[in-house]
Design a protein around this motif. Structure first.
Motif, short mmCIF file in Angstrom:
data_model
loop_
_atom_site.label_atom_id
_atom_site.label_comp_id
_atom_site.label_asym_id
_atom_site.label_seq_id
_atom_site.Cartn_x
_atom_site.Cartn_y
_atom_site.Cartn_z
N ALA A 220 5.27 14.09 19.15
CA ALA A 220 5.47 15.01 20.45
C ALA A 220 5.82 14.13 21.64
O ALA A 220 6.82 14.41 22.12
N TRP B 2 9.03 12.63 20.95
CA TRP B 2 10.25 13.38 21.22
C TRP B 2 10.64 13.62 22.69
O TRP B 2 11.78 13.62 23.16
N GLY C 205 13.45 17.01 16.16
CA GLY C 205 12.36 18.27 16.25
C GLY C 205 12.07 18.62 14.94
O GLY C 205 11.07 19.13 14.45
N ASP C 206 13.26 19.03 14.07
CA ASP C 206 13.30 19.54 12.89
C ASP C 206 12.44 18.71 11.98
O ASP C 206 11.52 19.18 11.22
N CYS D 68 8.41 18.61 12.77
CA CYS D 68 7.96 20.26 12.70
C CYS D 68 8.08 20.77 11.39
O CYS D 68 7.76 21.83 11.10
N VAL E 261 5.87 22.89 17.04
CA VAL E 261 7.00 23.35 18.37
C VAL E 261 6.17 23.58 19.33
O VAL E 261 6.37 23.03 20.64
N LEU F 223 5.47 20.10 21.04
CA LEU F 223 6.61 19.71 21.71
C LEU F 223 6.79 20.16 22.99
O LEU F 223 6.97 19.59 24.00
N LEU G 119 14.62 22.67 22.21
CA LEU G 119 13.60 23.31 21.81
C LEU G 119 13.71 24.63 21.11
O LEU G 119 13.06 24.73 19.97
N ILE H 215 15.02 24.30 17.32
CA ILE H 215 14.09 23.72 16.18
C ILE H 215 13.57 24.79 15.32
O ILE H 215 12.94 25.58 15.59
#
Length: 368
Positions: free
Chosen positions: A195, A198, A213-214, A217, A237, A240, A259, A262
């Motif tokens: 996190a 990112w 992010g994908d 997560c 998420v 993040l 965000l 994602i």
């Protein structure tokens, strides 16, 4: 497991030194008093025998354990950074065809070489951290727009709080407030959490932030032939979001835009970018990586993106070779025979988005 930068540092260093002394004592190479010089000469190992250390070590560590300066200058040792020696040759990554994977491996190799001199208040961050986690990054190019060579890829090291910055040739130094980052151990490296990593990369384009992010997560859900079912995602998420909001961030507008895009079921960065392209063009968002069966319940395959109501499948075609190509051809034929419309997206088609979007609109019955 989150780590404090200083906790236990003295004990870790003491334990490491004791282990090295024990190895020397067992080999009969450590002699106190007048025999110290002879011991150092013995440890010098005139025949370039392996030293009793790990793959990489600091010159200071070696000298404290009686290794001579002449031994440390031998050609069987590499000096990737000032004050570091390695007993193994660099890994051969020249045979890797995928330029993205080539650059990822190069970053990890450089981190491995620097790790022995990593201060207890420092950790790997930014693009270096992404590569350690195995995550996707945009391809770094040189002035001729070709993939940049390994020695042109920066090594990112971050200092925690008021700890002095790293000042070493080849290192890009950063500083982070304690409240704006988290640190953990991953694959033997001290590295910023997924996190925090990112949230530190707001300079990346939005699609690349979504792809990263994908990756972080992704949930490893059950399905036919799927690997690592039940494995926990590297982060969520919500995590993040918390890291993004922990303080002032560079590129905050791009982070905020990325965000909500994602998803937890994307399996590759190219699929992530394709999904973002479809949604940005006003198309409905497809379901991701769904197992498809025929009318008799027979498994036909897991597909990248699907519109179940319209029976439309969108598949990204990566680099296919030999048996994998043959299996994909047969799978696509079976899907079409079962009444599905399959749109195959190549790298060429991806670079003509207007043609791709029109093709999918037509399949969904959205053309006017």
């Amino acid at each position: 497991m989150d780590l404090h930068p200083f906790r236990g540092a003295r004990f870790a260093a003491t334990s490491a030194a004791r282990r090295q002394f024990a190895l020397l004592e067992m080999s009969g190479l450590w002699i106190n008093g007048r025999g110290a010089r002879r011991a150092r000469q013995s440890v010098g190992m005139e025949h370039s025998e392996p030293l009793p250390f790990g793959k990489a070590f600091t010159v200071r560590e070696a000298r404290m354990n009686g290794v001579s300066r002449s031994r440390l200058r031998r050609q069987d040792l590499r000096a990737p950074f000032h004050g570091v020696r390695m007993q193994i040759p660099p890994p051969d990554i020249d045979g890797i065809d995928d330029p993205y994977e080539h650059q990822r491996r190069a970053r990890v190799t450089t981190a491995l070489e620097y790790a022995p001199r990593l201060h207890t208040g420092h950790f790997f961050s930014h693009q270096t951290a992404v590569s350690i986690y195995g995550g996707p990054l945009p391809l770094q190019l040189d002035d001729q727009q070709r993939p940049a060579p390994s020695d042109a890829l920066a090594l990112h090291v971050c200092a925690w709080g008021s700890v002095p910055l790293p000042r070493t040739t080849g290192v890009t130094a950063h500083r982070s407030r304690v409240g704006m980052t988290e640190v953990r151990e991953h694959s033997g490296f001290r590295v910023s959490s997924p996190a925090a990593t990112w949230a530190s990369l707001g300079e990346l384009p939005v699609m690349d932030l979504v792809a990263l992010g994908d990756y972080f997560c992704r949930r490893w859900r059950p399905g036919i032939g799927r690997r690592h079912v039940g494995r926990a995602p590297l982060c969520t998420v919500d995590e993040l979001q918390l890291m993004m909001d922990a303080g002032r961030r560079r590129g905050i507008a791009r982070l905020r835009e990325a965000l909500p895009l994602i998803r937890e079921d994307a399996w590759s960065p190219r699929e992530s970018r394709l999904r973002c392209m479809l949604v940005a063009a006003g198309l409905p968002e497809p379901e991701l990586n769904i197992d498809v069966f025929d009318a008799h319940g027979s498994f036909l395959g897991c597909v990248d993106m699907v519109y179940p109501g319209e029976r439309v499948i969108v598949e990204y075609l990566g680099m296919l070779h030999g048996k994998q190509w043959a299996r994909d051809v047969e799978r696509t034929a079976a899907l079409r025979a079962a009444g599905w419309t399959v749109i195959e997206v190549t790298s060429v088609l991806l670079h003509t988005p207007e043609v791709l979007i029109r093709r999918i609109r037509a399949a969904l019955g959205l053309l006017r």
